[in-house]
Design an enzyme around this catalytic site. Structure first.
Site, PDB file in Angstrom:
ATOM      1  N   CYS A   1      45.436  30.773  29.567  1.00  0.00           N
ATOM      2  CA  CYS A   1      44.234  29.729  29.069  1.00  0.00           C
ATOM      3  C   CYS A   1      44.346  29.808  27.692  1.00  0.00           C
ATOM      4  O   CYS A   1      44.158  28.993  26.938  1.00  0.00           O
ATOM      5  CB  CYS A   1      43.073  30.366  29.555  1.00  0.00           C
ATOM      6  SG  CYS A   1      42.816  32.268  29.693  1.00  0.00           S
TER       7      CYS A   1
ATOM      8  N   HIS B   1      37.425  30.211  24.724  1.00  0.00           N
ATOM      9  CA  HIS B   1      38.479  31.109  23.774  1.00  0.00           C
ATOM     10  C   HIS B   1      38.739  30.277  22.440  1.00  0.00           C
ATOM     11  O   HIS B   1      39.114  29.097  22.458  1.00  0.00           O
ATOM     12  CB  HIS B   1      39.934  31.166  24.700  1.00  0.00           C
ATOM     13  CG  HIS B   1      39.899  31.952  25.726  1.00  0.00           C
ATOM     14  ND1 HIS B   1      38.766  32.747  26.348  1.00  0.00           N
ATOM     15  CD2 HIS B   1      40.653  32.276  26.802  1.00  0.00           C
ATOM     16  CE1 HIS B   1      39.059  33.506  27.344  1.00  0.00           C
ATOM     17  NE2 HIS B   1      40.348  32.984  27.776  1.00  0.00           N
TER      18      HIS B   1
HETATM   19  P1  NAP Z   1      38.091  36.173  39.923  1.00  0.00           P
HETATM   20  O1  NAP Z   1      36.877  35.709  39.443  1.00  0.00           O
HETATM   21  O2  NAP Z   1      38.265  37.750  40.014  1.00  0.00           O
HETATM   22  O3  NAP Z   1      38.223  35.633  41.481  1.00  0.00           O
HETATM   23  C1  NAP Z   1      39.470  36.020  42.298  1.00  0.00           C
HETATM   24  C2  NAP Z   1      39.470  35.128  43.406  1.00  0.00           C
HETATM   25  O4  NAP Z   1      40.510  35.464  44.424  1.00  0.00           O
HETATM   26  C3  NAP Z   1      38.067  35.370  44.307  1.00  0.00           C
HETATM   27  O5  NAP Z   1      37.620  34.163  45.142  1.00  0.00           O
HETATM   28  C4  NAP Z   1      38.713  36.322  45.470  1.00  0.00           C
HETATM   29  O6  NAP Z   1      37.985  36.546  46.962  1.00  0.00           O
HETATM   30  C5  NAP Z   1      40.028  35.977  45.748  1.00  0.00           C
HETATM   31  N1  NAP Z   1      40.858  37.054  46.232  1.00  0.00           N
HETATM   32  C6  NAP Z   1      40.862  38.317  45.826  1.00  0.00           C
HETATM   33  N2  NAP Z   1      41.910  39.019  46.363  1.00  0.00           N
HETATM   34  C7  NAP Z   1      42.147  38.160  47.478  1.00  0.00           C
HETATM   35  C8  NAP Z   1      43.081  38.173  48.556  1.00  0.00           C
HETATM   36  N3  NAP Z   1      43.713  39.307  48.954  1.00  0.00           N
HETATM   37  N4  NAP Z   1      43.111  37.088  49.590  1.00  0.00           N
HETATM   38  C9  NAP Z   1      42.487  36.090  49.179  1.00  0.00           C
HETATM   39  N5  NAP Z   1      41.832  36.004  48.049  1.00  0.00           N
HETATM   40  C10 NAP Z   1      41.511  36.980  47.332  1.00  0.00           C
HETATM   41  O7  NAP Z   1      39.166  35.746  39.111  1.00  0.00           O
HETATM   42  P2  NAP Z   1      39.267  34.319  38.085  1.00  0.00           P
HETATM   43  O8  NAP Z   1      38.969  34.585  36.874  1.00  0.00           O
HETATM   44  O9  NAP Z   1      38.601  33.234  38.919  1.00  0.00           O
HETATM   45  O10 NAP Z   1      40.942  34.301  38.295  1.00  0.00           O
HETATM   46  C11 NAP Z   1      41.837  33.673  39.372  1.00  0.00           C
HETATM   47  C12 NAP Z   1      43.416  33.413  38.621  1.00  0.00           C
HETATM   48  O11 NAP Z   1      43.255  32.452  37.601  1.00  0.00           O
HETATM   49  C13 NAP Z   1      43.712  34.910  38.071  1.00  0.00           C
HETATM   50  O12 NAP Z   1      45.195  34.942  38.579  1.00  0.00           O
HETATM   51  C14 NAP Z   1      43.650  34.518  36.476  1.00  0.00           C
HETATM   52  O13 NAP Z   1      44.895  35.444  35.873  1.00  0.00           O
HETATM   53  C15 NAP Z   1      43.773  33.175  36.376  1.00  0.00           C
HETATM   54  N6  NAP Z   1      43.246  32.397  34.920  1.00  0.00           N
HETATM   55  C16 NAP Z   1      42.056  32.849  34.884  1.00  0.00           C
HETATM   56  C17 NAP Z   1      41.111  32.209  33.864  1.00  0.00           C
HETATM   57  C18 NAP Z   1      39.557  32.356  33.708  1.00  0.00           C
HETATM   58  O14 NAP Z   1      38.977  32.043  32.546  1.00  0.00           O
HETATM   59  N7  NAP Z   1      39.088  33.246  34.449  1.00  0.00           N
HETATM   60  C19 NAP Z   1      41.959  31.304  33.222  1.00  0.00           C
HETATM   61  C20 NAP Z   1      43.252  31.160  33.258  1.00  0.00           C
HETATM   62  C21 NAP Z   1      43.804  31.775  34.451  1.00  0.00           C
HETATM   63  P3  NAP Z   1      36.712  37.210  47.220  1.00  0.00           P
HETATM   64  O15 NAP Z   1      35.245  36.651  46.322  1.00  0.00           O
HETATM   65  O16 NAP Z   1      36.545  37.279  48.513  1.00  0.00           O
HETATM   66  O17 NAP Z   1      37.046  38.692  46.298  1.00  0.00           O
END
Ligand code: NAP
Length: 349
Positions: free
Chosen positions: A148, A241
């Site tokens: 991001c 950001h």
């Molecule tokens: P997050 O809030 O921690 O969400 C993670 C998601 O993945 C939740 O829905 C979780 O489900 C699910 N999950 C975790 N372990 C799993 C498993 N073993 N099997 C299936 N589902 C699983 O993370 P996020 O911020 O949304 O980020 C998601 C991805 O996008 C990451 O790779 C991150 O680096 C990338 N990203 C994030 C951002 C940002 O601004 N946040 C920006 C760019 C890229 P449960 O609720 O069931 O645990």
């Protein structure tokens, strides 16, 4: 057009919730499955998801049962918002089973046959999926969105590089808490504080910028060759950001010339008519105290980079500040745009 059925992997997290929000009433896509971890699978979305965004989730999804992470979903396209180690295992299984995967995870961004795409920057790299499917024998494919913060840096850097050839740049970020996912960081660490370390972030900015600003020939992706030094910090901001850039050029632009190039940039024509594309990917502010995350992150539905403070740099040539919404343009919105690019290029039907 009949809408394409899509699934969201990681639908309960910060990025997954943004997908749910952005795909409501999408002209081409319809959510048919929500997937999360074993903790959530089997529960309704209402029970499994702690909705943290403004407004409510759509009524019609509240009673949908969250599915386990298996490639047997009623969808042709999957949006992945999985943690990277989980994505590394799961995304190839989906691609092999015939799904087009639009991923936000970093797991495959460095693979030489996996495109990392911002349509208005390097939409033409989409043709890499042709080598990917030929090499891996997949019926489906994987396309990734960049990190991001990298997105916030590269959106203004692309038009400047195209016009004036960038030789080196410094990027210093102040990143929002939501970039760390949910539940993220403890209030006691983030309140009244700034953390000068985000695991892996500086390396991602330094490597992914070169991929995005590089070229794709018939056979290979050739990264750009400028030198980059990145410093990543986390600050007490909810979303948005900020990246401060100091840039050196081969052809030296004046401040006015650089602003003109930024304002007029539209990117490759293949990205112009995509349903989620903003009219112009970069907004230039002239006020001395803009851009600011709270005021500028939601401009044009959160899909633009807002740039300001374009001024001379006493060490390099120019300095500027860029703000993007990390979870919209930097994640879910960027991925939806990539999926639209795949559809308009005939890679998904
Ligand atoms: P997050 O809030 O921690 O969400 C993670 C998601 O993945 C939740 O829905 C979780 O489900 C699910 N999950 C975790 N372990 C799993 C498993 N073993 N099997 C299936 N589902 C699983 O993370 P996020 O911020 O949304 O980020 C998601 C991805 O996008 C990451 O790779 C991150 O680096 C990338 N990203 C994030 C951002 C940002 O601004 N946040 C920006 C760019 C890229 P449960 O609720 O069931 O645990």
């Amino acid at each position: 057009m009949t809408k394409i059925p899509v699934a969201i992997l990681g639908a309960t997290g910060i990025v997954g919730q943004r997908f749910v929000q952005l795909l409501q009433n999408h002209p081409w896509f319809e959510i048919t499955a929500l997937v999360a971890s074993e903790r959530s699978a089997g529960r309704t979305y209402r029970e499994a998801c702690n909705w943290v965004l403004e407004g409510d989730p759509p009524d019609e999804l509240l009673d949908q049962i969250v599915q386990p992470l298996k490639p047997d979903l009623p969808a042709r396209l999957v949006f992945s918002a999985l943690p990277s180690p989980i994505a590394r295992e799961a995304e190839p299984l989906f691609a092999e089973a015939g799904y087009a995967v639009c991923s936000n995870a970093s797991a495959f961004r460095k693979d030489p046959d996996v495109p990392v795409i911002i349509p208005e920057v390097n939409g033409d790299h989409i043709k890499m999926v042709e080598w990917q499917t030929a090499k891996r024998g997949w019926k489906g494919l994987i396309v990734t969105s960049p990190n991001c913060t990298t997105t916030g840096a590269v959106m203004p850097l692309k038009p400047l590089d195209q016009a004036f050839n960038i030789t080196r740049f410094f990027a210093t970020s102040i990143q929002a808490i939501s970039g760390a996912g949910y539940p993220g960081l403890a209030f006691i660490d983030m309140s009244d504080n700034l953390i000068p370390y985000i695991n892996g972030e500086e390396e991602k900015i330094e490597t992914e910028s070169l991929l995005l600003l590089g070229k794709v020939t018939a056979q290979e992706r050739i990264p750009a060759s400028m030198k980059i030094s990145a410093q990543a910090n986390r600050g007490p901001i909810q979303h948005g950001h900020t990246v401060c850039l100091s840039i050196e050029f081969e052809k030296k632009p004046s401040v006015e010339e650089a602003i003109e190039v930024l304002k007029n940039y539209r990117g490759p024509e293949i990205a112009w008519d995509l349903p989620s594309a903003p009219p112009r990917p970069i907004i230039v502010r002239s006020e001395p105290d803009r851009p600011q995350p709270r005021r500028d992150r939601d401009t044009q539905n959160g899909m633009v980079a807002t740039v300001g403070r374009v001024r001379p740099c006493p060490i390099f040539d120019l300095k500027l500040v860029s703000v993007i919404h990390n979870a919209i343009r930097g994640a879910a919105g960027g991925s939806v745009l990539n999926a639209e690019l795949l559809v308009s290029g005939g890679y998904i039907s």
